[in-house]
Design a protein around this motif. Structure first.
Motif, PDB file in Angstrom:
ATOM      1  N   SER A  53       0.891  -1.044  -0.003  1.00  0.00           N
ATOM      2  CA  SER A  53      -0.106  -0.026   0.068  1.00  0.00           C
ATOM      3  C   SER A  53       0.966   1.166   0.063  1.00  0.00           C
ATOM      4  O   SER A  53       0.343   2.310   0.395  1.00  0.00           O
ATOM      5  CB  SER A  53      -1.064   0.036   1.024  1.00  0.00           C
ATOM      6  OG  SER A  53      -1.751  -0.996   1.138  1.00  0.00           O
ATOM      7  N   TYR A  61       0.213   5.548   3.816  1.00  0.00           N
ATOM      8  CA  TYR A  61      -0.364   4.442   3.273  1.00  0.00           C
ATOM      9  C   TYR A  61      -1.606   4.758   2.113  1.00  0.00           C
ATOM     10  O   TYR A  61      -2.254   6.067   2.405  1.00  0.00           O
ATOM     11  CB  TYR A  61      -1.424   3.694   4.649  1.00  0.00           C
ATOM     12  CG  TYR A  61      -2.432   2.772   4.199  1.00  0.00           C
ATOM     13  CD1 TYR A  61      -2.143   1.450   4.398  1.00  0.00           C
ATOM     14  CD2 TYR A  61      -3.634   3.169   3.996  1.00  0.00           C
ATOM     15  CE1 TYR A  61      -3.073   0.501   4.007  1.00  0.00           C
ATOM     16  CE2 TYR A  61      -4.766   2.167   3.657  1.00  0.00           C
ATOM     17  CZ  TYR A  61      -4.318   0.660   3.806  1.00  0.00           C
ATOM     18  OH  TYR A  61      -5.267  -0.154   3.499  1.00  0.00           O
ATOM     19  N   GLU A 102      -5.187   3.928  -0.002  1.00  0.00           N
ATOM     20  CA  GLU A 102      -6.345   3.131  -0.253  1.00  0.00           C
ATOM     21  C   GLU A 102      -6.830   3.446  -1.822  1.00  0.00           C
ATOM     22  O   GLU A 102      -7.007   4.608  -1.937  1.00  0.00           O
ATOM     23  CB  GLU A 102      -7.392   3.379   0.934  1.00  0.00           C
ATOM     24  CG  GLU A 102      -8.616   2.720   0.755  1.00  0.00           C
ATOM     25  CD  GLU A 102      -8.501   1.316   0.959  1.00  0.00           C
ATOM     26  OE1 GLU A 102      -9.022   0.350   0.097  1.00  0.00           O
ATOM     27  OE2 GLU A 102      -7.828   0.865   2.191  1.00  0.00           O
TER      28      GLU A 102
END
Length: 285
Positions: free
Chosen positions: A70, A151, A153
């Protein structure tokens, strides 16, 4: 000259997805050589693409994906002319291959991306193959790769017409904080914010919005001083609607996205902020 049998035509069609007539012609022109016929069809697809280039291509797929840790992600929009082709499994597969190529490379332009290897081929080779299968104007409209120390998403809305990449500062997330981060990505898809925080809103944008609100108030008969106050109030609503962290959380109207970020921060043990987001909607200007 080799005899072209229905079985040979059928096999070529299964391998390429091209029409029966095109497959038979390819085999005739290549004296029954299956591999040469496949290349013939791919070249034919590339050659005929120029004739379709001026036809509108507003349908297609928007794909987003992240790598295993990620830390990197890509988002692409691949266009075609009709929803029929846009929903076709082969076209969706090609769109995913393009996104995977963008994710695995440092390509900055479509020309660069065409040279990238993917699935034992290049994007250009796969592109010519998809052109041979469908008599439509097909093209990679835009793409972007994002990398982070935090990170990322990814969220793709059902139907592959809308996708979002969301980057946050946390280096690691547990399952609950990942779910909350995905909720924010879905929020971006649903509510289409222009900014993350009000600090990103330029003075020019604010001045233009205020000018519009004042004019609306004056046009409705309000005096200048009242129109000014009305405009100030509407600017507050503008921030609430267009700044992501100030938006009401669509999954719980008692919360704002800033509250969801606090929950993620509590899960991580330190403050987590949204660094950036990318939202691609099919065919948007």
């Amino acid at each position: 000259m080799a005899q072209i049998t229905p079985q040979m035509v059928k096999e070529l069609r299964e391998k390429t997805g091209a029409g029966m007539g095109d497959c038979k012609k390819a085999l005739v022109d290549t004296d029954g050589d299956l591999q040469a016929a496949i290349e013939f069809l791919r070249k034919k697809g590339a050659a005929s693409a120029a004739k379709r280039a001026d036809r509108a291509a507003k349908e297609g797929c928007v794909i987003a994906m992240v790598n295993d840790d990620s830390k990197a992600a890509a988002i692409v929009e691949v266009n075609c002319e009709t929803d029929f082709v846009g929903k076709n499994a082969e076209f969706e597969k090609y769109s995913n291959q393009v996104c995977r190529a963008a994710l695995s490379s440092d390509a900055a332009t479509v020309e660069d991306l065409m040279k990238v290897s993917v699935d034992n081929d290049t994007v250009e080779g796969l592109h010519n193959e998809i052109l041979a299968k469908f008599s439509e104007n097909i093209g990679i409209r835009r793409f972007e790769k994002v990398t982070t120390e935090g990170y990322i998403e990814a969220y793709i809305h059902a139907g592959n017409k809308l996708a979002v990449l969301l980057e946050v500062t946390a280096a690691e997330l547990n399952d609950n904080s990942k779910a909350l981060t995905r909720d924010i990505a879905m929020q971006i898809a649903a509510m289409n914010p222009m900014f993350i925080t009000r600090d990103e809103v330029s003075a020019d944008v604010l001045a233009k919005e205020k000018e519009i609100y004042i004019q609306q108030a004056v046009d409705s008969g309000k005096p200048a001083d009242i129109a000014e106050r009305i405009a100030e109030g509407k600017l507050g609503k503008f921030f609430q609607e267009q700044c992501l962290v100030e938006q009401v959380f669509v999954k719980d109207s008692k919360k704002k996205i800033s509250d969801v970020l606090k929950e993620i921060s509590n899960e991580c043990g330190s403050e987590v902020k949204i660094t950036k987001f990318r939202r691609y909607f099919l065919g948007e200007e």
